[in-house]
Scaffold this motif. Structure first.
Motif, PDB file in Angstrom:
ATOM      1  N   LYS A  99      -9.547   2.517  -4.545  1.00  0.00           N
ATOM      2  CA  LYS A  99      -8.464   1.985  -3.718  1.00  0.00           C
ATOM      3  C   LYS A  99      -7.444   3.083  -3.399  1.00  0.00           C
ATOM      4  O   LYS A  99      -6.972   3.183  -2.259  1.00  0.00           O
ATOM      5  CB  LYS A  99      -7.779   0.818  -4.441  1.00  0.00           C
ATOM      6  CG  LYS A  99      -8.653  -0.417  -4.579  1.00  0.00           C
ATOM      7  CD  LYS A  99      -7.923  -1.516  -5.343  1.00  0.00           C
ATOM      8  CE  LYS A  99      -8.800  -2.753  -5.489  1.00  0.00           C
ATOM      9  NZ  LYS A  99      -8.122  -3.815  -6.271  1.00  0.00           N
ATOM     10  N   LEU A 110     -13.811  -3.024  -6.460  1.00  0.00           N
ATOM     11  CA  LEU A 110     -13.367  -1.663  -6.173  1.00  0.00           C
ATOM     12  C   LEU A 110     -12.462  -1.175  -7.301  1.00  0.00           C
ATOM     13  O   LEU A 110     -11.508  -1.844  -7.667  1.00  0.00           O
ATOM     14  CB  LEU A 110     -12.622  -1.604  -4.842  1.00  0.00           C
ATOM     15  CG  LEU A 110     -13.437  -1.905  -3.581  1.00  0.00           C
ATOM     16  CD1 LEU A 110     -12.548  -1.836  -2.355  1.00  0.00           C
ATOM     17  CD2 LEU A 110     -14.595  -0.931  -3.443  1.00  0.00           C
ATOM     18  N   LYS A 138      -8.842   5.393  -0.752  1.00  0.00           N
ATOM     19  CA  LYS A 138      -8.762   4.812   0.591  1.00  0.00           C
ATOM     20  C   LYS A 138      -7.354   4.970   1.167  1.00  0.00           C
ATOM     21  O   LYS A 138      -7.171   5.346   2.334  1.00  0.00           O
ATOM     22  CB  LYS A 138      -9.140   3.328   0.549  1.00  0.00           C
ATOM     23  CG  LYS A 138      -9.055   2.613   1.899  1.00  0.00           C
ATOM     24  CD  LYS A 138      -9.550   1.184   1.758  1.00  0.00           C
ATOM     25  CE  LYS A 138      -9.426   0.432   3.093  1.00  0.00           C
ATOM     26  NZ  LYS A 138      -8.028   0.200   3.452  1.00  0.00           N
ATOM     27  N   GLU A 163       0.818  -1.207   0.000  1.00  0.00           N
ATOM     28  CA  GLU A 163       0.000   0.000   0.000  1.00  0.00           C
ATOM     29  C   GLU A 163       0.854   1.260   0.000  1.00  0.00           C
ATOM     30  O   GLU A 163       0.537   2.242  -0.676  1.00  0.00           O
ATOM     31  CB  GLU A 163      -0.929  -0.004   1.214  1.00  0.00           C
ATOM     32  CG  GLU A 163      -2.041  -1.055   1.125  1.00  0.00           C
ATOM     33  CD  GLU A 163      -2.969  -1.005   2.324  1.00  0.00           C
ATOM     34  OE1 GLU A 163      -2.626  -0.289   3.285  1.00  0.00           O
ATOM     35  OE2 GLU A 163      -4.012  -1.665   2.294  1.00  0.00           O
ATOM     36  N   LYS A 168      -9.664   1.189  -9.252  1.00  0.00           N
ATOM     37  CA  LYS A 168      -8.331   1.630  -8.839  1.00  0.00           C
ATOM     38  C   LYS A 168      -8.394   2.983  -8.147  1.00  0.00           C
ATOM     39  O   LYS A 168      -7.676   3.225  -7.180  1.00  0.00           O
ATOM     40  CB  LYS A 168      -7.409   1.706 -10.069  1.00  0.00           C
ATOM     41  CG  LYS A 168      -7.062   0.345 -10.656  1.00  0.00           C
ATOM     42  CD  LYS A 168      -6.090   0.497 -11.818  1.00  0.00           C
ATOM     43  CE  LYS A 168      -5.708  -0.856 -12.396  1.00  0.00           C
ATOM     44  NZ  LYS A 168      -4.762  -0.717 -13.531  1.00  0.00           N
ATOM     45  N   SER A 188     -15.959  -3.218   0.144  1.00  0.00           N
ATOM     46  CA  SER A 188     -14.980  -4.290  -0.047  1.00  0.00           C
ATOM     47  C   SER A 188     -15.435  -5.580   0.612  1.00  0.00           C
ATOM     48  O   SER A 188     -15.326  -6.662   0.040  1.00  0.00           O
ATOM     49  CB  SER A 188     -13.622  -3.861   0.515  1.00  0.00           C
ATOM     50  OG  SER A 188     -12.679  -4.889   0.372  1.00  0.00           O
TER      51      SER A 188
END
Length: 330
Positions: free
Chosen positions: A166, A161, A169, A94, A163, A151
């Protein structure tokens, strides 16, 4: 008779030399073949010996030693923090995405800014800065929970979800301040960099400037080299005016025409520099940008010069604050 004997002796010598040479060559060939066979035999024996050692470790270790090694391997496997390693890999992934692809699209930024602005408008004009910050923080928490619910609800479809969702988030969780700057919300902390007087004795003296365009009305309360915070009533990225006076007038007009419950402009921020104005967000702020903002208790973000501590953490920041601003009502 004597001549015949001499020829016979010569022939005998020639024949003897030839035989000796042939015999010598044969011996050399025989010795070479014997040496090669002996080298090949020793190499094969060594290879067989090594293969036998690898295939039969019992010959090197006792049964008790083998059991101890196996038990040690089982203990290490049992103590391995599998879940922790998995979470660490996920976080690393991430963070990598956040660094390389955290730049959100313009549509996502605008939608997020509209949602936050709608919540701020619902509060009315009597809210203070602390309440505004709480509302924005509550939006962030609820947005993260909303994405998580999507999710979990579609766990059988990992690709449900997008891109952009994501990345949103990750931005909300790991790059919150950068996200706010990216959508044009400047919410300064309680500590203001203008309070700290870290100017050297040879501080850069600000030159008097002539404001281009028509003269500034007194109700604009014009301040050069100044940038105020506040909730954006109108984005300067899409709102340009011919002069600072026009920007101030736009703020006055908006405050007069605002309906009951709408946010009323009481701060204007203008970019007078033809080369554009610096800002810590991701956008390129151009000449004649005019930001209309609202804040119950207007607070400075930058005044006169950027501090040395700020410039050390933001190398692209200039020495002097390029913006000019004004508070039309407090």
């Amino acid at each position: 008779m004597a001549r015949g004997e001499v020829e016979w002796v010569r022939g005998l010598k020639w024949f003897s030399y030839k035989k000796v040479f042939v015999a010598f060559c044969c011996v050399n060939v025989f010795l070479s073949i014997s040496l090669l066979r002996s080298l090949y035999s020793s190499s094969s024996a060594s290879s067989s010996s090594n293969t036998g050692q690898r295939s039969t470790p019992d010959s090197l270790y006792t049964e008790d030693q083998i059991k101890r090694v196996e038990e040690s391997i089982r203990i290490r496997q049992a103590l391995e923090p599998v879940e922790l390693v998995r979470l660490a890999k996920k976080l690393k992934k991430e963070l990598k995405i956040g660094k390389k692809g955290s730049k959100l699209s313009k549509s996502v930024n605008q939608k997020s800014a509209f949602e936050i602005l709608s919540r701020l408008k619902a509060l009315g004009s009597s809210v203070n800065f602390t309440e505004q910050r709480e509302v924005v923080e509550l939006w962030r928490v609820q947005k993260i929970e909303e994405i998580k619910r999507l999710s979990v609800a579609d766990s059988t479809k990992p690709s449900i979800l997008s891109k952009e969702t994501k990345k949103l988030k990750i931005a909300l969780e790991l790059h919150w301040q950068k996200f706010l700057e990216g959508i044009g919300f400047w919410l300064p902390s309680d500590v203001n960099n203008t309070v700290v007087d870290d100017k050297p004795d040879t501080a850069y003296e600000l030159e008097e400037e002539i404001i281009p365009g028509r003269s500034m009305p007194p109700e604009c309360h014009t301040e050069l080299h100044t940038d105020y915070a506040g909730a954006a009533v109108r984005w300067g990225l899409t709102h340009h005016t011919e002069s600072a006076a026009d920007c101030c007038q736009a703020c006055l007009d908006q405050a007069k025409s605002a309906k009951l419950g709408d946010m009323k402009c009481n701060i204007w921020v203008y970019c007078p520099s033809e080369s554009g104005c610096y800002s810590p967000d991701i956008y390129e702020h151009k000449h004649q940008e005019c930001w209309l903002k609202q804040d119950e208790k207007p607070r400075l973000t930058f005044k006169d010069k950027y501090s040395d501590s700020y410039r050390s953490s933001h190398p692209t920041a200039p020495v002097v604050v390029p913006w000019m601003s004004g508070v039309i009502s407090r």
